[in-house]
Design an enzyme around this catalytic site. Structure first.
Site, PDB file in Angstrom:
ATOM      1  N   LYS A 227       0.851  -1.198   0.000  1.00 10.45           N
ATOM      2  CA  LYS A 227       0.000   0.000   0.000  1.00 10.45           C
ATOM      3  C   LYS A 227       0.885   1.246   0.000  1.00 10.45           C
ATOM      4  CE  LYS A 227      -3.226   2.657   2.923  1.00 10.45           C
ATOM      5  NZ  LYS A 227      -4.159   2.649   4.074  1.00 10.45           N
ATOM      6  N   ASP A 232      -2.655  10.225   3.592  1.00 13.22           N
ATOM      7  CA  ASP A 232      -4.060   9.844   3.713  1.00 13.22           C
ATOM      8  C   ASP A 232      -4.817  10.901   4.511  1.00 13.22           C
ATOM      9  OD1 ASP A 232      -6.496   8.600   3.859  1.00 13.22           O
ATOM     10  OD2 ASP A 232      -5.841   6.955   5.165  1.00 13.22           O
ATOM     11  N   LYS A 239     -10.304  12.960   7.732  1.00 10.46           N
ATOM     12  CA  LYS A 239      -9.850  12.572   9.075  1.00 10.46           C
ATOM     13  C   LYS A 239      -9.779  13.801   9.973  1.00 10.46           C
ATOM     14  CE  LYS A 239      -6.767   8.677   7.886  1.00 10.46           C
ATOM     15  NZ  LYS A 239      -7.480   7.613   8.592  1.00 10.46           N
ATOM     16  N   ASP A 250       1.461   6.391   5.596  1.00  9.56           N
ATOM     17  CA  ASP A 250       0.485   5.488   5.001  1.00  9.56           C
ATOM     18  C   ASP A 250       1.018   4.778   3.750  1.00  9.56           C
ATOM     19  OD1 ASP A 250      -1.927   4.342   5.618  1.00  9.56           O
ATOM     20  OD2 ASP A 250      -3.117   5.694   4.371  1.00  9.56           O
ATOM     21  N   ASP A 309     -12.252   6.962   3.321  1.00 11.51           N
ATOM     22  CA  ASP A 309     -11.059   6.750   4.148  1.00 11.51           C
ATOM     23  C   ASP A 309     -10.626   5.285   4.158  1.00 11.51           C
ATOM     24  OD1 ASP A 309      -8.969   7.460   5.766  1.00 11.51           O
ATOM     25  OD2 ASP A 309     -10.168   7.759   7.583  1.00 11.51           O
ATOM     26  N   GLU A 311      -9.408   3.686   1.800  1.00 14.28           N
ATOM     27  CA  GLU A 311      -8.826   3.782   0.453  1.00 14.28           C
ATOM     28  C   GLU A 311      -7.751   2.736   0.206  1.00 14.28           C
ATOM     29  OE1 GLU A 311      -7.704   5.441   2.970  1.00 14.28           O
ATOM     30  OE2 GLU A 311      -5.571   5.021   2.745  1.00 14.28           O
ATOM     31  N   ARG A 313      -7.537  -0.461   0.944  1.00 16.92           N
ATOM     32  CA  ARG A 313      -8.030  -1.733   0.403  1.00 16.92           C
ATOM     33  C   ARG A 313      -8.450  -1.566  -1.061  1.00 16.92           C
ATOM     34  NH1 ARG A 313     -12.660  -2.137   4.880  1.00 16.92           N
ATOM     35  NH2 ARG A 313     -11.010  -1.042   5.989  1.00 16.92           N
TER      36      ARG A 313
END
Ligand code: BES
Ligand code: MN
Ligand code: ZN
Length: 459
Positions: A227, A232, A239, A250, A309, A311, A313
């Site tokens: 990933k 993020d 967030k 992230d 959020d 994102e 996956r």
């Protein structure tokens, strides 16, 4: 990173003696009288983490004492010697006696030498270690070097570590080891990688799918997917600032698959390696993807956005689908995917998921052996129905917060069908406060355990 190891024979290396409550009396008796008095007058007690340099007659450092837990102590930390580089003055050292696990002590020492020096002068003293007898210093150096790579990539703030810079790091690695490198960028992603495109489209820094290949095509294929969310914000499901504060990390999954790839290629393991990194920034913008949008994924499954959020996956799903098409012998993905994994197991113990029982046992064993802790969690079949959507084939974020790391793993599982074995690790990639061998900040997680697993599996 230059190696911490002193390779020239060094008779002058300062010995470090490990002491425990149980061994201290006997060791003390053997000390020259003035050194013994010095230790006593300084109130040295053989407590874990206590460090004292003893003077020679000429005032130089004759040796160093370092306290460890007694054998079998409940909370024994095999990385305790990793505190030494932060305590010692510059010099060349050697271990005078065995630590509980001398190999891990050596590794911890090497890991403890790491400093993130990109933005200010490195004031750390130059500390070197003569590798203990019988220790594979090349392998320890390889692991410490890989950890430094992962840490550097994660610690670099997002303004200097966007999708382009992450791709540059992968390209550099490819060049160094003669691997092939390919990158699909921006709107080129829209047709074949719709989820990666959707997540990355709102950033002024175009999304990318990084693709690196290395090794003999006749060898079994191992594909690593990481990933690479370079920042993020949460997207439109923004967030709160406290949660956003460490979201430069992230891309920790990408950093760790690059670290793992570096070890695999450097050790010339007998496998055909592919590394896929969806590199995006989950940003806010007028063209950002929205809650309740539906996208047809690369695999053909339609995905409803329950939460922008979730994102990680999404970008992994398209990359996993591509990886899966080749039916690899082993498919591994790493990502900083859920806060729920932290609620369950905390920052230092990432959960891993696989339906391959033999692989699960190996992962757990290597994790323990390398002190790279991992804990198995289940791909609990009954929760799979939680991914149901009223509009599309699946949703990326089930309502409710129960079992968040498991439902993420189940989401990813939908995109893996043909790989012989699949391993998913929900890492944190960050050490919140420094511990021996683990400086605060970006962290190498799961890569060492998996490197050892691959070394054995493809010997
Ligand atoms: N990058 C975060 C996961 C994360 C959060 C890792 C905090 C470490 C610390 C991920 O993209 C995310 O935001 N996940 C959501 C998923 C949810 C919306 C279903 C989460 O965990 O809250
Ligand atoms: Mn997120
Ligand atoms: Zn994320």
């Amino acid at each position: 990173m230059s190696s911490v190891f002193e390779t020239a024979p060094s008779a002058a290396a300062i010995p470090i003696t490990f002491v425990t409550k149980a061994t201290w009396d006997a060791i003390k008796k053997e000390l020259p009288a003035p050194a013994r008095r010095y230790a006593e007058d300084n109130g040295f007690a053989a407590k874990p983490g206590k460090c004292l340099a003893l003077p020679a007659a000429d005032g130089r450092i004759a040796q160093v004492l370092f306290g460890l837990e007694d054998d079998g102590h409940k909370s024994r930390d095999p990385f305790h010697p990793g505190a030494l580089p932060g305590l010692l003055p510059a010099g060349v050292y050697r271990f005078a006696n065995a630590a509980h696990d001398t190999r891990l002590a050596t590794l911890a020492f090497a890991l403890g030498c790491y400093r993130f020096g990109r933005y200010r002068k490195n004031e750390a003293p130059d500390i070197r270690l003569v590798p203990p007898d019988g220790i594979d210093a090349a392998d320890i150096g390889r692991m410490a070097g890989a950890a430094a790579l992962a840490r550097d990539l994660i610690n670099t703030p997002s303004n200097d570590m966007g999708p382009t810079e992450l791709a540059d790091a992968a390209r550099e690695l490819a060049t160094r080891f003669g691997a092939s490198f390919n990158c699909i960028t921006g709107d080129e992603l829209a047709r074949d990688f719709p989820l990666i495109h959707a997540v990355g489209v709102a950033s002024t820094r175009a999304p990318r799918l990084i693709d690196l290949c290395w090794g003999d095509p006749a060898h079994p294929k191992v594909t690593l997917v990481g990933k690479g969310v370079c920042f993020d914000t949460g997207g439109l499901d923004l967030k709160p600032s406290s949660a956003m504060l460490i979201m430069k990390k992230d891309m920790g999954g990408a950093a760790n698959v690059l670290a793992l790839a570096q070890m695999v290629m450097d050790a010339k393991l007998k496998l055909r390696l592919r590394v896929l990194i969806p590199a995006v920034e989950n940003a806010v913008g007028g063209n950002a993807f929205r809650p309740l949008d539906v996208f047809k994924s690369r695999k053909g499954l339609t995905v409803e956005i329950g939460n922008t959020d979730a994102e990680g996956r999404l970008v992994l799903a398209d990359a996993l689908a591509l990886a899966d098409e080749e039916k690899p012998d082993l498919l591994i993905d790493l990502g900083t995917l859920t806060g729920a994994a932290r609620v369950a197991l905390g920052p230092d113990l990432p959960p891993f998921y696989t339906n391959d029982e033999t692989l699960a046992d190996r992962v757990a064993a290597h994790a323990k052996e390398e002190n790279d802790p991992l804990w198995r969690m289940p791909l609990w079949p009954a929760y799979d129905a939680w991914l149901d959507s009223k509009t599309a084939d699946i949703t990326n974020a089930p309502s409710g917060t129960f079992a968040g790391s498991i439902t993420c793993a189940l989401f990813l599982q939908r995109f893996v069908e043909h790989a012989k074995s699949w391993l998913h690790v929900d890492i944190y990639g960050w050490t919140p406060s420094a511990r021996p061998g683990r400086p605060e900040g970006g962290e190498c997680q799961a890569a060492r355990a998996i490197y050892k697993l691959l070394s054995q599996r493809y010997a």
